[in-house]
Scaffold this motif. Structure first.
Motif, short mmCIF file in Angstrom:
data_model
loop_
_atom_site.label_atom_id
_atom_site.label_comp_id
_atom_site.label_asym_id
_atom_site.label_seq_id
_atom_site.Cartn_x
_atom_site.Cartn_y
_atom_site.Cartn_z
N UNK A 244 -3.33 -9.40 -6.34
CA UNK A 244 -3.22 -7.96 -6.10
C UNK A 244 -4.28 -7.49 -5.11
N UNK A 245 -5.50 -7.98 -5.24
CA UNK A 245 -6.56 -7.56 -4.32
C UNK A 245 -6.23 -7.90 -2.87
N UNK A 246 -5.63 -9.07 -2.63
CA UNK A 246 -5.25 -9.44 -1.26
C UNK A 246 -4.10 -8.57 -0.77
N UNK A 247 -3.14 -8.28 -1.67
CA UNK A 247 -2.02 -7.43 -1.28
C UNK A 247 -2.52 -6.04 -0.91
N UNK A 248 -3.48 -5.53 -1.66
CA UNK A 248 -4.06 -4.22 -1.33
C UNK A 248 -4.74 -4.24 0.04
N UNK A 249 -5.42 -5.33 0.34
CA UNK A 249 -6.05 -5.46 1.66
C UNK A 249 -5.00 -5.36 2.76
N UNK A 250 -3.92 -6.12 2.61
CA UNK A 250 -2.88 -6.11 3.62
C UNK A 250 -2.19 -4.75 3.71
N UNK A 251 -2.03 -4.09 2.56
CA UNK A 251 -1.41 -2.76 2.58
C UNK A 251 -2.32 -1.76 3.28
N UNK A 252 -3.63 -1.93 3.14
CA UNK A 252 -4.54 -1.03 3.86
C UNK A 252 -4.38 -1.20 5.37
N UNK A 253 -4.07 -2.42 5.82
CA UNK A 253 -3.85 -2.64 7.25
C UNK A 253 -2.58 -1.92 7.71
N UNK A 254 -1.54 -1.92 6.86
CA UNK A 254 -0.30 -1.22 7.21
C UNK A 254 -0.54 0.28 7.32
N UNK A 255 -1.32 0.83 6.39
CA UNK A 255 -1.60 2.26 6.42
C UNK A 255 -2.51 2.62 7.60
N UNK A 256 -3.40 1.71 7.97
CA UNK A 256 -4.23 1.93 9.17
C UNK A 256 -3.35 1.93 10.41
N UNK A 260 -2.85 4.82 13.24
CA UNK A 260 -3.03 4.56 14.67
C UNK A 260 -1.82 5.03 15.47
N UNK A 261 -0.64 4.91 14.89
CA UNK A 261 0.58 5.25 15.62
C UNK A 261 1.05 6.67 15.34
N UNK A 262 0.37 7.38 14.43
CA UNK A 262 0.69 8.77 14.18
C UNK A 262 1.83 9.02 13.22
N UNK A 263 2.15 8.00 12.39
CA UNK A 263 3.22 8.17 11.41
C UNK A 263 2.64 8.15 10.00
N UNK A 264 3.42 8.70 9.06
CA UNK A 264 3.07 8.58 7.65
C UNK A 264 4.05 7.60 7.00
N UNK A 265 3.52 6.55 6.38
CA UNK A 265 4.35 5.54 5.73
C UNK A 265 4.33 5.78 4.23
N UNK A 266 5.23 6.61 3.75
CA UNK A 266 5.19 7.03 2.36
C UNK A 266 5.56 5.90 1.40
N UNK A 267 6.46 5.01 1.82
CA UNK A 267 6.77 3.86 0.97
C UNK A 267 5.56 2.95 0.80
N UNK A 268 4.80 2.79 1.88
CA UNK A 268 3.58 1.98 1.80
C UNK A 268 2.55 2.64 0.90
N UNK A 269 2.47 3.96 0.96
CA UNK A 269 1.53 4.68 0.09
C UNK A 269 1.89 4.47 -1.38
N UNK A 270 3.19 4.49 -1.70
CA UNK A 270 3.63 4.27 -3.08
C UNK A 270 3.27 2.86 -3.54
#
Length: 298
Positions: A244-256, A260-270
């Motif tokens: 889970x800790x590694x998955x959270x790290x990768x998800x933080x990269x998706x949200x970053x 950077x691109x100016x979008x909100x990724x609500x599925x990623x936030x969930x």
């Protein structure tokens, strides 16, 4: 071959980071290519195993930089990649060297490090990997590469020893973009599967029957057949798999990347929120589909 023909130089390879994925990737390149390979890891155990198969142990990453033409990195994440590149590689890097980051790292960091290496006459290619640990052992990974066309052409035959699918995704950083989005879709799919399993069970449907039937319809997916059937159904979430800790790290990269691109990724936030609840429940080291154990009730 006549006396005036110049023989191409045999490249010397280096590999730093011999963990769950790094060791089998390194082993496949080492044993199948026959090229000289220097290796380094903070743990002596994988180094010893690889040296038994012909690798040469290096005392440090910086020492390895002095000897190799192409240096592969397979590290836990961006924090470690940044430290190794800035503290060990940049001070010792040589003109013409290629650094190949097979870790999953933030896109912005990847491009910043590439610029710093270019200033020293070296190049960076990002080559993060997808698929399972078994795929790493079997040499059947999917590798997504960001970098110049010429560098991709040079690296592709080496990467082919570890992968069956190698995709040039674009300039530096684009390999990371594709890998991060691959993981984002996977994590969001696992959240959907966790909801389906809990809702189906609560409504009186056998979970095994549910997932088997979904696999025969339009809901079929790699996540269903692997994370769903092999982990969620037997309620088996071992440590040593992708935690889970590694998955959270990768998800933080998706949200970053979304920022950077100016979008909100609500599925990623969930998905991030669900994994954070799993970590708070003591499942940080458990295989990340363990989030199925934690579903909110109205």
């Amino acid at each position: 071959m006549n006396a005036h023909t110049v023989r191409p130089k045999t490249p010397t390879l280096g590999f730093a980071g011999l963990g769950v994925m790094g060791e089998p990737i390194c082993r496949n390149i080492l044993t199948k290519s026959g090229l000289p390979m220097r290796v380094f890891d903070l743990s002596d155990t994988p180094v010893t195993r690889l040296c038994a198969q012909g690798a040469i142990a290096a005392d440090s990453v910086s020492a390895m930089v002095a000897d190799v033409d192409i240096l592969f990195l397979s590290l836990p994440g961006g924090k470690q990649v940044e430290a190794v590149v800035r503290h060990d590689i940049l001070p010792a890097v040589r003109q013409g060297q290629i650094i190949v980051d097979m870790s999953t790292s933030p896109v912005g960091l990847t491009r910043d490090l590439a610029e710093e290496l270019v200033a020293k006459g070296a190049r960076l290619c990002d080559a993060p990997v997808a698929r399972t640990r078994q795929a790493a052992e079997d040499g059947t990974l999917s590798i997504m590469v960001g970098g110049a066309e010429d560098d991709f052409a040079l690296l592709r035959p080496l990467l082919a020893y570890a992968a069956t699918d190698i995709t040039h995704c674009g300039p530096v950083g684009c390999g990371q973009v594709v890998k991060i989005l691959n993981n984002m879709v996977l994590f969001e799919t696992v959240v959907a599967l966790s909801e389906a399993l809990n809702l189906g069970r609560a409504a009186g449907v056998d979970p095994g029957l549910l997932f088997d039937t979904l696999s025969k319809g339009s809901a079929d997916s790699f996540a269903l057949r692997n994370h769903g059937m092999k982990a969620m159904l037997p309620d088996n979430f071992p440590t040593g798999a992708f935690p889970t800790d590694y998955a959270l790290k990768d998800m933080s990269y998706a949200l970053e990347l979304a920022r950077l691109t100016g979008f909100r990724a609500q599925g990623a936030e969930l998905a991030r929120d669900r994994m954070e609840k799993a970590r708070e429940a003591g499942l940080g080291d458990a295989y990340f589909p363990a989030l199925v154990r934690l579903m909110d009730r109205t």
